[in-house]
Design a protein around this motif. Structure first.
Motif, PDB file in Angstrom:
ATOM      1  N   ASN A   1       0.832  -1.220   0.000  1.00 49.42           N
ATOM      2  CA  ASN A   1       0.000   0.000   0.000  1.00 49.42           C
ATOM      3  C   ASN A   1       0.855   1.254   0.000  1.00 49.42           C
TER       4      ASN A   1
ATOM      5  N   ILE B   1       8.276  -9.232  -2.929  1.00 53.19           N
ATOM      6  CA  ILE B   1       8.068 -10.648  -3.268  1.00 53.19           C
ATOM      7  C   ILE B   1       6.887 -10.769  -4.230  1.00 53.19           C
TER       8      ILE B   1
ATOM      9  N   PHE C   1      10.457  -0.948   3.588  1.00 54.51           N
ATOM     10  CA  PHE C   1       9.035  -0.994   3.937  1.00 54.51           C
ATOM     11  C   PHE C   1       8.458  -2.403   3.831  1.00 54.51           C
ATOM     12  N   ALA C   2       9.251  -3.380   3.397  1.00 58.38           N
ATOM     13  CA  ALA C   2       8.718  -4.749   3.297  1.00 58.38           C
ATOM     14  C   ALA C   2       8.565  -5.325   4.686  1.00 58.38           C
TER      15      ALA C   2
ATOM     16  N   VAL D   1       2.942  -7.932   7.723  1.00 61.13           N
ATOM     17  CA  VAL D   1       2.195  -6.827   8.307  1.00 61.13           C
ATOM     18  C   VAL D   1       1.026  -7.287   9.182  1.00 61.13           C
TER      19      VAL D   1
ATOM     20  N   ALA E   1      10.403   1.370   8.052  1.00 62.24           N
ATOM     21  CA  ALA E   1       8.986   1.475   8.443  1.00 62.24           C
ATOM     22  C   ALA E   1       8.758   0.674   9.708  1.00 62.24           C
TER      23      ALA E   1
ATOM     24  N   LYS F   1       9.341  -5.227  14.894  1.00 60.90           N
ATOM     25  CA  LYS F   1       9.680  -3.820  14.629  1.00 60.90           C
ATOM     26  C   LYS F   1      10.644  -3.308  15.699  1.00 60.90           C
TER      27      LYS F   1
ATOM     28  N   GLY G   1       1.872   5.493  12.431  1.00 66.57           N
ATOM     29  CA  GLY G   1       0.597   5.315  13.129  1.00 66.57           C
ATOM     30  C   GLY G   1      -0.342   4.517  12.238  1.00 66.57           C
TER      31      GLY G   1
HETATM   32  N1  LIG Z   1       0.062   1.240   6.568  1.00 66.46           N
HETATM   33  C1  LIG Z   1       0.166   1.524   7.856  1.00 66.46           C
HETATM   34  O1  LIG Z   1      -0.715   2.158   8.439  1.00 66.46           O
HETATM   35  C2  LIG Z   1       1.386   1.091   8.617  1.00 66.46           C
HETATM   36  C3  LIG Z   1       1.437   1.344   9.992  1.00 66.46           C
HETATM   37  C4  LIG Z   1       2.587   0.980  10.694  1.00 66.46           C
HETATM   38  C5  LIG Z   1       3.658   0.401  10.030  1.00 66.46           C
HETATM   39  N2  LIG Z   1       3.565   0.146   8.697  1.00 66.46           N
HETATM   40  C6  LIG Z   1       4.688  -0.513   8.037  1.00 66.46           C
HETATM   41  O2  LIG Z   1       4.917   0.083   6.780  1.00 66.46           O
HETATM   42  C7  LIG Z   1       5.308  -0.904   5.833  1.00 66.46           C
HETATM   43  C8  LIG Z   1       4.395  -0.819   4.622  1.00 66.46           C
HETATM   44  O3  LIG Z   1       3.057  -0.982   5.053  1.00 66.46           O
HETATM   45  P1  LIG Z   1       1.897  -1.290   4.008  1.00 66.46           P
HETATM   46  O4  LIG Z   1       0.636  -0.822   4.607  1.00 66.46           O
HETATM   47  O5  LIG Z   1       2.300  -0.795   2.660  1.00 66.46           O
HETATM   48  O6  LIG Z   1       1.904  -2.885   4.054  1.00 66.46           O
HETATM   49  P2  LIG Z   1       1.744  -3.914   2.845  1.00 66.46           P
HETATM   50  O7  LIG Z   1       1.452  -5.250   3.450  1.00 66.46           O
HETATM   51  O8  LIG Z   1       0.779  -3.385   1.853  1.00 66.46           O
HETATM   52  O9  LIG Z   1       3.205  -3.946   2.231  1.00 66.46           O
HETATM   53  C9  LIG Z   1       4.212  -4.785   2.717  1.00 66.46           C
HETATM   54  C10 LIG Z   1       4.898  -5.382   1.518  1.00 66.46           C
HETATM   55  O10 LIG Z   1       5.951  -6.255   1.987  1.00 66.46           O
HETATM   56  C11 LIG Z   1       6.032  -7.311   1.046  1.00 66.46           C
HETATM   57  N3  LIG Z   1       6.671  -8.486   1.597  1.00 66.46           N
HETATM   58  C12 LIG Z   1       6.169  -9.338   2.506  1.00 66.46           C
HETATM   59  N4  LIG Z   1       7.002 -10.374   2.678  1.00 66.46           N
HETATM   60  C13 LIG Z   1       8.047 -10.163   1.843  1.00 66.46           C
HETATM   61  C14 LIG Z   1       9.219 -10.906   1.541  1.00 66.46           C
HETATM   62  N5  LIG Z   1       9.460 -12.088   2.121  1.00 66.46           N
HETATM   63  N6  LIG Z   1      10.084 -10.412   0.632  1.00 66.46           N
HETATM   64  C15 LIG Z   1       9.828  -9.221   0.016  1.00 66.46           C
HETATM   65  N7  LIG Z   1       8.724  -8.490   0.240  1.00 66.46           N
HETATM   66  C16 LIG Z   1       7.848  -8.962   1.142  1.00 66.46           C
HETATM   67  C17 LIG Z   1       4.565  -7.607   0.713  1.00 66.46           C
HETATM   68  O11 LIG Z   1       4.432  -8.344  -0.508  1.00 66.46           O
HETATM   69  C18 LIG Z   1       3.952  -6.227   0.658  1.00 66.46           C
HETATM   70  O12 LIG Z   1       3.888  -5.718  -0.656  1.00 66.46           O
HETATM   71  C19 LIG Z   1       5.245  -2.241   6.543  1.00 66.46           C
HETATM   72  O13 LIG Z   1       6.536  -2.617   6.990  1.00 66.46           O
HETATM   73  C20 LIG Z   1       4.357  -1.962   7.736  1.00 66.46           C
HETATM   74  O14 LIG Z   1       4.662  -2.802   8.838  1.00 66.46           O
HETATM   75  C21 LIG Z   1       2.456   0.476   7.981  1.00 66.46           C
END
Ligand SMILES: NC(=O)c1ccc[n+]([C@@H]2O[C@H](COP(=O)([O-])OP(=O)(O)OC[C@H]3O[C@@H](n4cnc5c(N)ncnc54)[C@H](O)[C@@H]3O)[C@@H](O)[C@H]2O)c1
Length: 315
Positions: free
Chosen positions: A14, A35, A71-72, A75, A110, A141, A165
């Protein structure tokens, strides 16, 4: 930005999808990896499908870049420890090791507020507060932040750990009035993290300019992040939809607490469910008893005098 050759992990996610679009015109090379398959490609962008849980991929991904936006990750909050360990812990370790080998200067990581998810909503904390992860997700994290600290102290590799957040298109519930990070501000914060002249290891709380917050972000001011959005514009709509409680709660006994971190409800009923005797176990800020409308921290504050009143909404 002072870095022009950047690796972006989680690029199909996202937030990664937004960062790809916004950052690719601003750098000489954006190597986007995930991935999952990446749709299309932008100018200056190189797309690589790779599994970060495979320790052999890190060198190839990191080669030739001077900064990483990491950012991967796994989640889901209720994930098995084995999955978290493979990707978010071992995978991040491989990435940092490769970063040192290849002379990378800075990482933007992230992280998440789940690192400190066991604090009460009434606690306003800063980045010096003891970590209190509320899930394996938050634990991973917290590991990532500690790894970043080690690699700064030991190898001089800088990191900005952003405790994001809730980064979503709009703020849609009560809690997000404090935790929301607009997509625009998310991009601004990542850019600030790549632009600030010196960051060491900085922990920042990633939110927009919301009227209220659970976190004091003064320790990250040197990033120069200037949020432009605020969850307050959604306040009226959220209160109309979310503040009116769905449940009416009655506690027949006195306060339903049985220890510092464990809670057994003696009598708690909603219109259609009876939670009496329910053991809430060890839960934190981010856990919800029912439908996201009763907060544990609120329950802890519940007093006899408030019995039979409707609950303020939680999430
Ligand atoms: N969106 C939020 O509100 C939020 C809040 C706190 C923290 N975060 C952190 O921000 C980052 C991005 O969040 P998001 O909402 O885009 O999450 P998301 O799940 O949409 O994106 C995470 C990505 O990581 C990839 N991934 C997972 N396993 C993998 C692997 N083995 N190798 C390579 N890639 C891999 C997934 O395919 C996915 O596209 C994450 O680390 C999340 O923990 C997001």
């Amino acid at each position: 930005m002072i870095f022009h050759r950047v690796l972006l992990t989680g690029a199909a996610g996202n937030l990664g999808s937004i960062l790809r679009r916004e950052l690719s015109p601003k750098v000489k090379l954006l190597r986007s990896t995930d991935i999952a398959p990446l749709s299309g490609s932008y100018e200056n962008e190189q797309c690589v499908v790779a599994d970060l849980g495979d320790p052999t991929v890190a060198d190839g991904l990191v080669s030739g870049v001077d900064a990483i936006i990491h950012f991967a990750g796994i989640v889901k909050k209720d994930v098995d420890f084995a999955d978290v360990n493979r990707v978010s812990i071992m995978g991040m370790h491989s990435l940092y090791d490769a970063a040192v080998r290849h002379g990378v200067k800075r990482v933007v990581f992230a992280s998440s507020i789940h690192v400190v998810g066991f604090y009460e909503q009434t606690d306003i904390i800063d980045a010096h507060a003891l970590v209190r992860p509320d899930t394996y997700y938050g634990l991973a994290k917290a590991f990532g932040e500690n790894l970043a600290q080690l690699y700064w102290d030991r190898h001089g590799l800088e990191t900005v750990s952003i405790r994001i957040g809730a980064s979503e298109a709009i703020a849609s519930n009560h809690r997000q009035l404090r935790s929301w990070l607009s997509f625009g501000d998310m991009v601004r914060l990542v850019e600030a993290s790549l632009t600030a002249p010196r960051v060491g290891h900085t922990i920042a709380f990633g939110t927009s300019r919301n009227g209220a917050s659970f976190w004091d972000d003064r320790l990250a001011r040197h990033l120069g992040y200037s949020p432009q959005d605020s969850a307050d514009v959604f306040r009226t709509e959220i209160l109309a939809k979310d503040h009116i409680p769905i449940l009416t709660i009655r506690l027949s006994a006195s306060r339903a607490a049985c220890g510092p971190s464990s809670l057994v409800v003696r009598r708690l009923q909603s219109a259609d469910r009876d939670f009496s005797g329910h053991d809430l176990g060890q839960r934190g800020q981010n856990d919800w008893l029912y439908g996201g409308h009763i907060k544990l921290s609120w329950l802890r504050q519940f007093s006899d005098a408030e019995r039979d009143r409707q609950s303020p909404a939680g999430k």
